[in-house]
Enzyme design. Sequence first.
Site, mmCIF file in Angstrom:
data_model
loop_
_atom_site.group_PDB
_atom_site.id
_atom_site.type_symbol
_atom_site.label_atom_id
_atom_site.label_comp_id
_atom_site.label_asym_id
_atom_site.label_seq_id
_atom_site.Cartn_x
_atom_site.Cartn_y
_atom_site.Cartn_z
ATOM 1 N N ASP A 54 0.785 -1.117 0.007
ATOM 2 C CA ASP A 54 0.025 0.107 0.038
ATOM 3 C C ASP A 54 1.028 1.179 -0.034
ATOM 4 O O ASP A 54 1.925 1.297 0.552
ATOM 5 C CB ASP A 54 -1.129 -0.137 1.051
ATOM 6 C CG ASP A 54 -1.956 -1.114 1.116
ATOM 7 O OD1 ASP A 54 -2.122 -1.561 -0.145
ATOM 8 O OD2 ASP A 54 -2.462 -1.475 2.432
ATOM 9 N N TYR A 82 6.902 -8.700 8.159
ATOM 10 C CA TYR A 82 6.644 -6.960 8.444
ATOM 11 C C TYR A 82 6.832 -6.774 9.942
ATOM 12 O O TYR A 82 6.846 -7.427 10.863
ATOM 13 C CB TYR A 82 4.956 -6.829 8.164
ATOM 14 C CG TYR A 82 4.550 -7.153 6.692
ATOM 15 C CD1 TYR A 82 4.738 -6.337 5.839
ATOM 16 C CD2 TYR A 82 4.186 -8.426 6.402
ATOM 17 C CE1 TYR A 82 3.884 -6.675 4.520
ATOM 18 C CE2 TYR A 82 3.494 -8.454 5.215
ATOM 19 C CZ TYR A 82 3.448 -7.669 4.191
ATOM 20 O OH TYR A 82 2.913 -8.149 3.198
ATOM 21 N N ASP A 96 -6.686 1.637 8.408
ATOM 22 C CA ASP A 96 -5.127 2.274 8.686
ATOM 23 C C ASP A 96 -5.386 3.562 8.446
ATOM 24 O O ASP A 96 -6.588 4.086 8.890
ATOM 25 C CB ASP A 96 -4.379 1.761 7.525
ATOM 26 C CG ASP A 96 -4.911 2.078 6.236
ATOM 27 O OD1 ASP A 96 -5.911 2.802 6.056
ATOM 28 O OD2 ASP A 96 -3.970 1.524 5.011
ATOM 29 N N ARG A 188 -3.752 -4.943 8.108
ATOM 30 C CA ARG A 188 -4.687 -4.034 8.437
ATOM 31 C C ARG A 188 -5.610 -4.736 9.057
ATOM 32 O O ARG A 188 -6.447 -3.994 10.187
ATOM 33 C CB ARG A 188 -5.247 -3.158 7.310
ATOM 34 C CG ARG A 188 -4.330 -2.114 6.645
ATOM 35 C CD ARG A 188 -4.926 -1.561 5.562
ATOM 36 N NE ARG A 188 -5.039 -2.105 4.361
ATOM 37 C CZ ARG A 188 -5.808 -2.131 3.488
ATOM 38 N NH1 ARG A 188 -6.885 -0.997 3.699
ATOM 39 N NH2 ARG A 188 -6.105 -2.598 2.405
#
Length: 237
Positions: A54, A82, A96, A188
């Site tokens: 993203d 991540y 988010d 998310r």
Amino acid sequence: MDSRTQEDFLAGQILLIDKPLGWSSFQAVNKLKWVIRSKFKLKKFKIGHAGTLDPLATGLLIICCGKFTKKIPELQGQAKEYTGTITLGATTPSYDLETEVDQTYPTEHITETLLKETLTQFIGDIEQRPPVFSALKKDGKRLYEYAREGKEVEIKTRNVNVSAFEITEMKLPNVKFRIVCSKGTYIRSLAHDLGQALQSGGHLSELRRTKIGDYNVNKAIAPNIFAENLLGKTSES
């Protein structure tokens, strides 16, 4: 200076890019495509990425070019790592920072012990519902398009695997984490679902992809640095 030749790029290269904040994955690919075509005066050139990030996320983007574009499906299927921050006590429609906070919740009851106990629900094979603000398609239309029109759509859950979910720092309302997960996992959604499981709310406030399989962001470079190295001059974004 990048000394690779036209033949090298056409034969196939795996390029490790550290995607900057605010860039889409498409922008990063287009930047590299423009640079390589400009350098070697190519009219056509095959290039693509092995897994979207993203715009609000940073980190490792694997870009394949030339004959190595055939490797994209294999690379997409590898586990991803991540790091980032989940902000508890508040939710957003997009899960988010793409959208504004819509509700707030108490966090006083959340302890480190409760947090660690709750995390166990999200490790292993789990069912997850993708965010409504996502690029997944339903009836030929992106989910985020429905969301922006204010239309509600049914989103099916999907099976994903989370092999590691660790808290690296807890300073409420912010919680820093490290996650290792399968293809198709929405961090998310994990942030949102964790907030709910804690009888509070949660959204993703920072995300960085650090690994895809054996590829590490430590070996990656920014798109503009790639451009400078290949063209031998400063390149604007």
